[in-house]
Structure formats: structure tokens, C-alpha cells
Motif scaffolding. Sequence first.
Motif, short mmCIF file in Angstrom:
data_model
loop_
_atom_site.label_atom_id
_atom_site.label_comp_id
_atom_site.label_asym_id
_atom_site.label_seq_id
_atom_site.Cartn_x
_atom_site.Cartn_y
_atom_site.Cartn_z
N PRO A 1 -3.32 12.01 -6.62
CA PRO A 1 -2.77 11.06 -6.02
C PRO A 1 -3.79 10.40 -5.37
O PRO A 1 -3.81 9.21 -4.78
CB PRO A 1 -1.78 11.72 -5.17
CG PRO A 1 -1.39 12.76 -5.89
CD PRO A 1 -2.48 13.41 -6.61
N SER A 2 -4.97 10.89 -4.90
CA SER A 2 -6.04 10.36 -3.94
C SER A 2 -6.69 9.26 -4.60
O SER A 2 -7.31 8.52 -4.11
CB SER A 2 -6.92 11.44 -3.43
OG SER A 2 -7.77 12.04 -4.47
N ARG A 3 -6.56 9.04 -6.07
CA ARG A 3 -7.34 8.26 -6.61
C ARG A 3 -6.64 6.98 -6.30
O ARG A 3 -7.35 5.83 -6.28
CB ARG A 3 -7.30 8.31 -8.25
CG ARG A 3 -7.94 9.57 -8.42
CD ARG A 3 -8.09 10.15 -10.13
NE ARG A 3 -8.59 8.85 -10.90
CZ ARG A 3 -8.41 8.64 -12.07
NH1 ARG A 3 -7.86 9.64 -13.08
NH2 ARG A 3 -8.89 7.77 -12.69
N VAL A 4 -5.46 6.79 -6.12
CA VAL A 4 -4.91 5.39 -5.78
C VAL A 4 -5.15 5.24 -4.40
O VAL A 4 -5.45 3.88 -4.20
CB VAL A 4 -3.23 5.74 -6.00
CG1 VAL A 4 -2.58 4.41 -5.50
CG2 VAL A 4 -2.85 5.80 -7.41
N ALA B 1 -3.65 -1.84 5.68
CA ALA B 1 -3.41 -0.79 4.30
C ALA B 1 -3.33 0.43 4.39
O ALA B 1 -2.66 1.21 3.97
CB ALA B 1 -4.48 -1.43 3.54
N ALA B 2 -4.42 1.06 5.69
CA ALA B 2 -4.52 2.42 5.97
C ALA B 2 -3.23 2.74 6.48
O ALA B 2 -2.57 4.09 6.07
CB ALA B 2 -5.79 2.65 6.79
N VAL B 3 -2.47 1.98 7.25
CA VAL B 3 -1.19 2.53 8.06
C VAL B 3 -0.14 2.57 6.76
O VAL B 3 0.67 3.67 6.84
CB VAL B 3 -0.77 1.74 9.10
CG1 VAL B 3 0.52 1.75 9.53
CG2 VAL B 3 -1.84 1.78 10.11
N GLY B 4 -0.15 1.73 5.99
CA GLY B 4 0.84 1.72 4.87
C GLY B 4 0.46 2.87 3.99
O GLY B 4 1.79 3.44 3.61
N SER B 5 -0.60 2.95 3.71
CA SER B 5 -0.88 4.38 2.77
C SER B 5 -0.45 5.60 3.26
O SER B 5 0.15 6.29 2.58
CB SER B 5 -2.34 4.17 2.32
OG SER B 5 -2.78 3.09 1.62
N ALA C 1 -8.01 5.61 -3.04
CA ALA C 1 -9.16 5.05 -3.09
C ALA C 1 -9.33 3.56 -3.51
O ALA C 1 -10.11 2.75 -3.06
CB ALA C 1 -10.23 6.18 -4.05
N GLN C 2 -8.25 3.39 -4.64
CA GLN C 2 -8.28 2.09 -5.21
C GLN C 2 -7.62 1.06 -4.06
O GLN C 2 -8.01 -0.13 -4.29
CB GLN C 2 -7.53 1.97 -6.57
CG GLN C 2 -7.84 3.08 -7.58
CD GLN C 2 -9.34 2.60 -8.00
OE1 GLN C 2 -9.52 1.29 -8.16
NE2 GLN C 2 -10.43 3.23 -8.15
N ILE C 3 -6.83 1.60 -3.32
CA ILE C 3 -6.34 0.70 -2.37
C ILE C 3 -7.38 0.26 -1.31
O ILE C 3 -7.48 -1.00 -0.94
CB ILE C 3 -5.14 1.37 -1.21
CG1 ILE C 3 -4.10 1.34 -2.43
CG2 ILE C 3 -4.78 0.65 -0.35
CD1 ILE C 3 -2.91 2.47 -1.73
N ALA D 1 0.69 -1.17 0.04
CA ALA D 1 0.06 0.02 0.03
C ALA D 1 0.93 1.28 -0.01
O ALA D 1 0.45 2.15 -0.87
CB ALA D 1 -0.87 -0.11 1.24
N ALA D 2 2.10 1.14 0.53
CA ALA D 2 2.95 2.40 0.58
C ALA D 2 3.53 2.49 -0.61
O ALA D 2 3.68 3.74 -0.93
CB ALA D 2 3.98 2.21 1.84
#
Length: 249
Positions: free
Chosen positions: A73-76, A112-116, A78-80, A49-50
Motif C-alpha cells: 500500500p505504501s506505493r500508492v 494531500a498528506a492529511v487526506g492520505s 508515494a505516487q500521491i 488522496a484518502a
Amino acid sequence: MVLGSNAPWWAILLCLLAAVVLPTLIGLERQVNNKSAGMRTHALVGLGAALFMVVSKYGFSDVLDANLVVLDPSRVAAQIVTGIGFIGAGLVFVRRNKVRGLTTASSIWLTAAVGSAAGAGLVLPAAFVTGAYFLVVVVYARIIARLRMSGRRYHALQVTYEDGTGALREILQRCTSLGFQIQGFSTQPLDHSGNGVLGRGVNEENSPNGANLVEVELEIEGLAPRGTLLQELSTLTTIKAISFDDENE
């Protein structure tokens, strides 16, 4: 720490490092409790995710044009969020009307949120959420156990024992004597090829004289602590392995 559009390579690598370390801590807690997704799964989800976020923020700088090409960049991100749902859905299943795997699936989603966040340069928020995760899964669990808010608790118990010794009858009696209700159970014979439970620590040395081994999976429900049941079953010499597979801890 929030990285700008011209962040140095070492700062990006630092963010990726945080995306490995923080999810690994989350996965360690799952690993210790013998859940289906452990340290490796969480570390890979967080790092992946990062990297998606890093690619989204910095990977297209050579094609950007102020008047022609604009990237969001926010589109990626959202896909994650959408894509990680496939992994989470695979960890949730139903057995005898009991939904299991929700906590592990939630930890994957949070990882996934932490990695993002780490990939986007938001290392401090990522660290805060990691700490909050341990607050929820450790402290909340103890509060619930102390207040007995969960009532009767469901356990999936696997026991490996020597066949022909009357061990199954003893196992069922020990469970019921502690107040557990047997919701159901199934047995399967094991060989010495290294498959099944034999691959988790039961081998020739554990079963002298070539004794036939059988694994029984019990679905039980009750108020007694599972540690008490574990201690009670451990006194049976014909039992070779005991493990729990549930979402109670």
C-alpha cells in the motif's frame, strides 16, 4: 484509530469524512484570505488522496494470495506525493522577481498528506497536522509581523475606478504618501458585460450614469500595513472596488 485489513464499511466512511472535514478547514483559511485555491480545491484534494489510500489498503482483498500476490500500500502513498506536485507547481509563479503562491502550494501538498493519513485510518495524526497548519499560518504570521522580520512587504493591489475623474493620480499619490514605492502598474478598461472585476461585485449599480470603469493593477512595496492603505483609498468616491492579491497574509 488505525484500521485493520478487515475494517467495517462505516469505519472507512468515517475516515473519508475526516478527509473532507480537515482539508476543508485548511481551505477555509485560504478562502478567507482570497487565495487562488480555497475550500473546494483543498476538500477535493484531501478526499481524493484518502480514496486512493482506501483503494490501496482494501480494494484488492479479493485477489490477494499469501503465496502468489502481495501488495504494498505504501506505493500508492508515494505516487500521491509525486502527483500532487503538478497542482502545486501550477500555483507558483514569478512576477517582477517576486515568487508568489508558495504558501498556497504548500497547503495543497500538506492537504494531500492529511487526506492520505485519514484514508489510511490515521485520523488523530491527520487532525494534529491540521491544527499545526493553523499554528504556522496564523501564529507565525503574527510573530513575524510583530518582530518585523519580513521588512518591506510586497503587495499586488487591484483598484477599479471611474475613468476621466483623475482617480489614478489620486491612487498613486495616496500610495506614495504612505511610504509605498510603486514597482509598476497596468490599466485595462472594463465594460458592463460581467467580465473581469464586474463579475466580482462591480456592476451597473456601482457605476451610475453608465460611467466607464477602469481597473489598475499596482505592484507596491513598503512598510505600512495594507489595512491603512485600504482605509485611505476607501475615502475616494470615484473608486468602486479594491482588492489585494498577494501572499503576505
